[in-house]
Design a protein around this motif. Structure first.
Motif, short mmCIF file in Angstrom:
data_model
loop_
_atom_site.label_atom_id
_atom_site.label_comp_id
_atom_site.label_asym_id
_atom_site.label_seq_id
_atom_site.Cartn_x
_atom_site.Cartn_y
_atom_site.Cartn_z
N LEU A 24 24.84 49.42 30.00
CA LEU A 24 25.85 48.96 29.01
C LEU A 24 25.42 49.58 27.58
O LEU A 24 25.38 49.07 26.55
N PRO A 25 25.54 51.02 27.70
CA PRO A 25 24.97 51.93 26.62
C PRO A 25 25.95 51.47 25.38
O PRO A 25 25.17 51.46 23.97
N GLY A 26 27.21 51.23 25.34
CA GLY A 26 27.85 50.67 24.11
C GLY A 26 27.69 49.56 23.61
O GLY A 26 28.02 49.30 22.22
N GLU A 27 27.04 48.69 24.18
CA GLU A 27 26.36 47.35 23.72
C GLU A 27 25.20 47.40 23.23
O GLU A 27 24.56 46.15 22.96
N GLN A 28 24.35 48.52 23.53
CA GLN A 28 22.93 48.38 23.13
C GLN A 28 22.68 48.06 21.60
O GLN A 28 21.28 47.73 21.39
#
Length: 572
Positions: free
Chosen positions: A311-315
């Protein structure tokens, strides 16, 4: 050389209680008293191949996802935090190059790092601390090419030892969000007399670490020292911090392993008032609560490390949460263990060579690395509007979440290029709590106590997001906003526990800690109790969960973590 594993690393490092072992408590205590850097121990970690795990596989290393890297750092931190902090700093120093550097630059750095060259990260300055936008170190274009670097970086880990330093510098005197750039400075290529290393600062903890600084006086650096695009330095740092802050939780988990190991061993062997100390109800409850705290910290750290790939966009949310939550909870865990050790927690020459008092001192600095708690909570507060909106919408990246919470599957590879400065999707982990509780209720035979705790978590998430939605934006975060950030951290950690339990199948016939949801019940209980003093008595009825947890751990012969690394194995 094959990739290093936790088991191989533990065997290679030997027994830390044996004073003849190079990486022993006795040797680390001796180095601490002398305020001497652990050169020989770090050299052994180099020989074993740990630096390869700081380098992505595409550049010749062994790093794919953060989960394996964190597990290895945890082993080292479980022995000695000074060593772990001094050695792992090379990953932190190099990570900006993995995020934004050219392939040629990254391959050249990788070769140096794998060969054992220490790498440092020059961000902070004496007058500005963590205010990166106020950076004064300047890089001015040179008429013949390259740049002239002038100014001072201070309180930098490995600033003196580091052969290379990744430096954030101002490249636009006018200021603004695109005023700074990153440079990978190779000291070997600098003109003599154009830089100097500042004196090592004496510190309360990590006394042997190289906490110093570096000053540049018109030092000329080549064009190929620029990391990424000019003017994108601050953005690159903020993206990279999402990875380094997450990995830093491994330092805290290793410290917790060490503290619990000592507390259980001491109370099991100490006779007082005609009984072993470990038989006293208060002691058992304290140890049970400490183990529940560690389980909760393991859960949130595991999910956050996997989220960097899944979930890189939420990191940006996950990293801020874990970097604030885990060190604070482990500080409290260490304090509780210190209470059980009594005077031995303060002695420097007795009881495991005084390693507990060193541990307590050393761990206090972990919360400061790569942004302290206030910095991370402020970053979370800035995302409250989208977090409230996405929770209300029930938005969830189902595929990414499934990969993040399934430790039985391969760790998702980390791609720094997919990291976002601010999460546009909120947090799938927290936003799926209502559906996760519904799924739990649908599992046949789920223990009613676990269902009750999960229901309380869902109610808390609902109430919290209602307040987040009503909070009025302000240029300066209010005290209440910071309290809400703390509550969000607890909801995030609770969601990690709940999802890991569901990913494990929730089978009542599983191993002891899975039976009747025991580990999840204990972890949720400690989270719902809260860390703030005004909320600590909120769930006193849950103390029975801590008693049951320790009773089970003792019956399993696992009343404390095995030497140096649980690596989340209880929750898998």
């Amino acid at each position: 050389m094959s990739a290093l594993t936790v088991a191989v690393l533990k065997r290679a490092l030997g027994d830390p209680s044996d004073p003849d072992t190079p990486f022993s408590y006795a040797r680390c205590a001796e180095l601490d008293r002398a305020e001497e850097f652990p050169e020989a121990i770090c050299a052994e970690l180099d020989r074993l191949g740990l630096p390869r795990h700081y380098v992505p596989v595409e550049f010749g290393g062994a790093l794919t996802g953060l989960e394996e890297l964190a597990a290895l750092i945890r082993v080292v931190a479980g022995r000695d935090l000074t060593v772990a902090i001094g050695h792992a700093k090379s990953y932190l120093g190099a990570a900006c190059v993995w995020t934004a550097g050219s392939p040629e630059q990254a391959r050249a750095l990788a070769a140096r790092l794998i060969a054992g060259a220490p790498v440092s990260w020059g961000l902070t300055e004496r007058a500005h601390g963590s205010d990166l936008m106020a950076t004064e170190v300047a890089a001015e274009p040179h008429p013949s090419g390259g740049y002239r670097l002038t100014g001072e970086k201070w309180l930098i880990n490995n600033a003196t030892r580091g052969e290379l330093v990744c430096v954030l510098a101002r490249t636009d005197p006018a200021g603004g969000p695109r005023a700074h750039s990153l440079f990978l400075v190779d000291k070997r290529r600098l003109e003599p007399g154009r830089y100097r290393c500042l004196p090592k600062q004496r510190t309360h903890g990590i006394r042997g670490a190289d906490i110093s600084g570096i000053a540049f006086d018109g030092a000329r650096i080549p064009d190929d020292a620029l990391v990424g695009e000019a003017g994108r330095g601050t953005e690159t740092v903020l993206r990279t911090l999402q990875l380094t802050r997450t990995v830093c939780t491994a330092l805290s988990l290793g410290a917790a392993d060490h503290a619990l190991r000592q507390a259980v061993a001491f109370t099991a062997g100490r006779e007082l008032y005609g009984s072993r100390l470990i038989r006293f109800p208060h002691v058992r409850r304290t140890l049970g609560r400490a183990h529940a705290t560690l389980l909760a910290c393991e859960a949130v750290s595991l999910v956050a490390n996997r989220s960097a790939g899944a979930l890189p966009g939420e990191q940006s949310v996950a990293s801020s949460v874990v970097k604030s939550f885990v060190p604070e909870r482990v500080d409290a865990l260490i304090a509780d263990c210190g209470e059980l050790l009594g005077g031995r927690a303060f002695l420097t020459g007795l009881h495991e060579h005084g390693s507990f008092q060193k541990l307590a001192r050393d761990h206090r600095v972990v919360g400061i690395f790569d942004g302290n708690q206030a910095v991370n909570r402020n970053a979370l507060v800035n995302q409250f509007p989208v977090l409230a909106r996405r929770y209300r919408e029930g938005r969830v990246d189902a595929d990414g979440l499934a990969r993040a919470v399934d430790p039985g599957s391969a760790a998702p590879p980390t791609d720094p290029g997919r990291l976002e400065l601010v999460s546009r999707g909120g947090s799938s982990l927290v936003q799926s709590v209502p559906s996760a509780v519904a799924a739990l209720r649908a599992v046949p035979g789920t223990d009613p106590r676990l269902l009750a705790l999960a229901g309380r978590l869902a109610a808390r998430c609902d109430a919290l997001h209602g307040e987040l939605a009503a909070l009025r934006p302000s240029p300066v975060a209010s005290a209440r906003a910071f309290q809400l950030a703390e509550e969000y951290e607890e909801c995030f950690a609770g969601a990690a526990v709940l999802h890991l339990w569901l990913a494990g199948g929730g089978a009542p016939a599983g191993p002891e800690l899975w039976r009747d949801g025991l580990w999840a019940r204990a972890a949720l209980a400690v989270l719902l109790a809260g860390a703030s003093p005004e909320r600590s008595g909120e769930a006193g009825g849950d103390d029975a969960e801590f008693d049951a947890l320790f009773d089970t751990l003792e019956a399993m012969g696992a009343g404390c973590p095995p030497e140096s690394a649980r690596a989340g194995e209880e929750i898998r």
